[in-house]
Design an enzyme around this catalytic site. Structure first.
Site, mmCIF file in Angstrom:
data_model
loop_
_atom_site.group_PDB
_atom_site.id
_atom_site.type_symbol
_atom_site.label_atom_id
_atom_site.label_comp_id
_atom_site.label_asym_id
_atom_site.label_seq_id
_atom_site.Cartn_x
_atom_site.Cartn_y
_atom_site.Cartn_z
ATOM 1 C CB SER A 244 42.213 39.860 81.792
ATOM 2 O OG SER A 244 42.578 39.175 80.606
ATOM 3 C CG ASP A 245 38.529 43.783 77.668
ATOM 4 O OD1 ASP A 245 38.326 42.886 76.819
ATOM 5 O OD2 ASP A 245 38.228 44.960 77.474
ATOM 6 C CD1 TRP A 246 41.029 38.885 73.190
ATOM 7 C CD2 TRP A 246 39.753 38.861 75.025
ATOM 8 N NE1 TRP A 246 40.408 37.652 73.274
ATOM 9 C CE2 TRP A 246 39.628 37.606 74.383
ATOM 10 C CE3 TRP A 246 39.064 39.054 76.210
ATOM 11 C CZ2 TRP A 246 38.829 36.575 74.878
ATOM 12 C CZ3 TRP A 246 38.258 38.030 76.699
ATOM 13 C CH2 TRP A 246 38.154 36.806 76.038
#
Ligand SMILES: *[C@@H]1O[C@H](CO)[C@@H](O)[C@H](O)[C@H]1NC(C)=O
Ligand SMILES: *[C@@H]1O[C@H](CO)[C@@H](O)[C@H](O)[C@H]1NC(C)=O
Ligand SMILES: *[C@@H]1O[C@H](CO)[C@@H](O)[C@H](O)[C@H]1NC(C)=O
Ligand SMILES: *[C@@H]1O[C@H](CO)[C@@H](O)[C@H](O)[C@H]1NC(C)=O
Ligand SMILES: *[C@@H]1O[C@H](CO)[C@@H](O)[C@H](O)[C@H]1NC(C)=O
Ligand SMILES: *[C@@H]1O[C@H](CO)[C@@H](O)[C@H](O)[C@H]1NC(C)=O
Ligand SMILES: *[C@@H]1O[C@H](CO)[C@@H](O)[C@H](O)[C@H]1NC(C)=O
Ligand SMILES: *[C@@H]1O[C@H](CO)[C@@H](O)[C@H](O)[C@H]1NC(C)=O
Length: 695
Positions: free
Chosen positions: A194-196
């Site tokens: 996932s992106d942050w």
């Protein structure tokens, strides 16, 4: 390499399909495909399976969940498994090199690489980065053209040797994108992060194909997590099947072995949150929890500077040049320079664009500017437009660009300077800006995107995006606020209007001229007919075992009651936990898609004669009534000495002449007559040849 190429192509066609309202939502696609080690991954999968078989459930979960924001030295870390000698993985952005550290290089942005159209520079930048261990962020990517982006992404990945799939926002919980497109059709064997902060759901993202949640906490520094205890609970209570957590762990470990991390690993020698050599080991916990050596300040810059300069020069695009206004001779008696952008930023040169923090606004005294400009032999005016991420606000701009105009009143500045009839406009921007107010002014004798002025370097770059006169010349705007209530936001993408554009993507002038001749199309062999992939996968495998007795697990009180929850069939999508053999995708079968798509069907060659540096592009018309007029299929940048002639060749694969058929969900070569064009840009197609002999 090739998987990335096609990822972009396919995603862009699905975006177009989403423009029709009945297809605004993608179909659910379950179960999440289990990786099987195809396509060069066999050895890595074997090692990963052996490793993961030894893990407890909690250890597997710990591999897939970040330890939380600011809990380690890197922006994302997984938990170590010292029992088996595995150090936690260190994940660090960003797109231009290693962020939050010092003594390393900030490389040119992706959009510059795209503008060079030079595959070897794309590779070299990736290699240097990898070795050193509106859309506000469009510049991080390459170009809107899927082929340019695909090729440069492939070169970057080969160079950086980073085999990581990354998804953003809702994308990391989208089962159609991750399960169907990426893991089924493209048979992706690596893992999806996932992106942050983009993972917002836990169980549903896990079942939709997300393999690692970063940085691990629900909200930065909250201490709560969708992974960790929640993921353990959901496996023990049967919501997430055992094979799914095993597949997540295996994909992560297979990537680890694939890039040789078991054989070569450098200790983490920087700390993202502190700059001193000795500082708190736990940045958020403070000094009383321990001081230690957190920054070695290792200098990894090597000789990057010359390559960075080379890319900068090679990405310079000459958009206008009246009567050879450029290059400057160096003998101009009076050269006037205007615009705060001409100067190094007071906060440091890298802060001017993209990495911007602040920039002083100089009062612009326009009447003085006019007076000065009118006396000069040549007036250079430097203007810019910036953007970034939403957490850094520059000049009232929160990440995505507020508008497409120049910043810091650039248009007014240009208007004042054009009292000089030899005005050269130099634009530093992260994407197209509106040039309609002055582009056609005859006093503007040259326009450059970036900055080589004196002719030592021929500005042979080509714009990686299209430049319009007015905002209406572009399609969908950035969505600045949700537009669909609680439902997923929707943007209808329409085709860009054709006429009012100034300069197409791939437009770029040169100080030299060049000639194209002698196009030949050589069919490579009689390719075997295209066979849709059929058959079934193996059933989902599991590795190791785990206890379903809650008393075997030690949960913190904050984990809540593990027995709480809805019953699985109340909310799990159909087949989300199925472990039975699954049908293979007709367009899949190997990483990158059906191998038949990569059969080479022809080689197209032309002779290019030139002085200086040119880039050659090759386009194909698919011929159908609903097809784009032409699509880019190959490019490279070639250096030629005066009068020298070289061959430029592009190999065409079956995929290059295929169209996606939404009914069969597969690629087809249509009956329409196909033509190949070669030229210096999509508006300067010099030669063409018939492709009807190919199938
Ligand atoms: C799993 O990770 C947590 C921290 O996130 C740690 O406290 C725990 O000891 C780890 N468990 C194992 C078995 O490694
Ligand atoms: C589990 O997830 C919920 C959100 O669904 C969150 O509120 C809770 O804090 C998480 N539990 C842990 C131990 O992180
Ligand atoms: C466009 O946005 C920039 C950055 O916020 C700002 O400086 C500029 O004034 C804006 N232009 C217009 C015409 O509003
Ligand atoms: C440009 O301006 C200079 C100085 O004012 C003048 O000598 C020259 O003739 C002008 N050139 C054109 C093409 O108007
Ligand atoms: C062009 O420059 C001349 C001076 O050389 C000036 O008189 C004229 O107004 C300028 N034209 C425009 C359109 O800016
Ligand atoms: C897992 O399998 C091993 C070997 O068969 C066995 O000794 C162990 O008790 C099992 N553990 C659980 C939690 O079922
Ligand atoms: C299982 O655990 C997960 C994570 O805590 C929870 O979201 C889910 O509702 C639970 N399901 C059942 C059937 O208890
Ligand atoms: C679920 O799987 C079965 C076979 O395993 C299949 O027949 C059915 O179409 C699937 N349902 C969906 C919605 O994909």
């Amino acid at each position: 390499m090739r998987s990335f190429w096609w990822v972009t192509t396919i995603l862009s066609s699905s975006v177009i399909a989403a423009g029709q309202n009945n297809e605004a939502y993608s179909q659910p696609s379950y179960p999440s495909p289990w990786g099987d080690g195809k396509g060069g991954w066999a050895e890595a999968y074997e090692k990963a399976r052996e490793f993961v078989s030894q893990l407890t459930l909690v250890e597997k979960v710990n591999l897939t969940t970040g330890t939380g924001w600011m809990q380690g030295s890197c922006v994302g870390e997984t938990v170590s498994i010292p029992r088996l000698g595995l150090r936690g993985l260190c994940l660090q952005d960003g797109p231009m090199g290693i962020r939050f550290s010092d003594y390393n290089s900030a490389f040119p942005a992706g959009v510059n690489i795209a503008a060079t159209w030079d595959r070897s520079l794309g590779y070299l930048r990736g290699r240097a980065m990898g070795r050193a261990t509106e859309g506000g962020r469009n510049w991080e990517g390459f170009s809107p053209d899927p082929v340019n982006t695909g090729v440069m992404m492939a070169e970057t990945s080969k160079g950086a040797f980073r085999l990581v799939g990354e998804a953003n926002g809702y994308a990391c919980a989208n089962s159609y994108t991750l399960n169907n497109l990426l893991k089924r059709e493209l048979d992706f064997q690596g893992f999806v992060i996932s992106d942050w902060g983009a993972d917002t759901s836990g169980v549903s993202s896990t079942l939709a194909g997300l393999d690692m949640s970063m940085p691990g906490d629900t909200l930065f520094s909250s201490g709560d997590s969708y992974g960790s205890a929640n993921l353990t609970i959901s496996v023990v209570n049967g919501t997430v099947p055992e094979y799914r957590i095993d597949d997540m762990a295996i994909r992560i470990m297979a990537a680890y072995y694939k890039i040789g991390r078991d054989k070569y690993q450098v200790p983490i020698n920087f700390n993202s949150w502190n700059r001193d050599i000795d500082d708190p080991i736990y940045a958020t916990a403070g000094r009383e929890y321990g001081i230690g050596r957190v920054n070695e300040h290792v200098d990894v810059r090597g000789n990057h500077a010359s390559m960075i300069r080379e890319i900068g020069a090679a990405s310079t695009v000459l958009l206008k040049n009246t009567d050879g206004a450029l290059p400057l001779s160096g003998e101009e008696k009076f050269t006037a320079v205007f615009g705060s952008d001409a100067d190094a930023d007071p906060v440091g040169i890298n802060s001017v664009l993209i990495m911007a923090v602040t920039m002083a606004l100089l009062p612009l005294a326009y009447n003085k500017i006019q007076a000065l400009a009118s006396q000069a032999d040549v007036a250079l005016v430097f203007v810019n437009s910036d953007s970034g991420e939403e957490f850094i606000v520059v000049d009232g701009n929160e990440g995505d660009r507020n508008n497409l105009t120049l910043w810091r009143d650039g248009d007014t500045l240009i208007k004042a300077v054009t009292q000089n009839n030899n005005t050269v406009v130099v634009i530093h921007s992260d994407g197209p800006v509106l040039v309609g107010g002055w582009y056609e002014n005859p006093n503007v004798t040259a326009i450059l995107w970036a900055d080589v002025l004196y002719g030592r370097v021929n500005p042979g770059g080509k714009s990686p995006f299209t430049w319009g006169k007015a905002r209406e010349d572009y399609s969908a705007d950035v969505l600045y606020a949700p537009n669909n209530g609680d439902e997923a936001p929707q943007i209808d993408l329409t085709e860009e209007p054709i006429s009012p554009l100034y300069m197409n993507s791939d437009h770029g002038l040169s100080y030299t001229t060049f000639a194209y001749s002698n196009i030949r199309v050589r069919p490579l062999r009689n390719p075997a007919p295209y066979v849709p992939t059929s058959g079934l996968t193996e059933p989902a495998p599991v590795f190791g075992n785990f206890s379903t007795d809650w008393s075997d697990y030690l949960f913190l009180e904050s984990s809540g009651d593990p027995d709480y929850g809805l019953s699985a069939d109340e909310y799990l999508p159909e087949n989300a936990t199925s472990a039975v053999p699954q049908p293979l995708h007709p367009a899949g079968g190997q990483p990158g898609g059906n191998p038949g798509l990569y059969e080479q069907v022809a080689i197209v060659t032309v002779d290019i004669t030139n002085t200086g540096t040119v880039s050659g592009d090759e386009y194909i018309s698919h011929g159908g009534p609903d097809d784009p007029k032409i699509v880019l299929r190959g490019f490279d940048r070639i250096s030629l000495r005066p009068q020298e002639t070289k061959e430029f060749s592009v190999v065409l694969t079956r995929r290059d002449i295929s169209n996606w058929d939404v009914v069969s969900q597969n690629w087809v070569v249509t009956e329409y007559p196909k033509t190949v064009y070669v030229g210096s840009s999509s508006r300067e197609l010099r030669l063409e040849a018939d492709l009807s002999s190919l199938s």
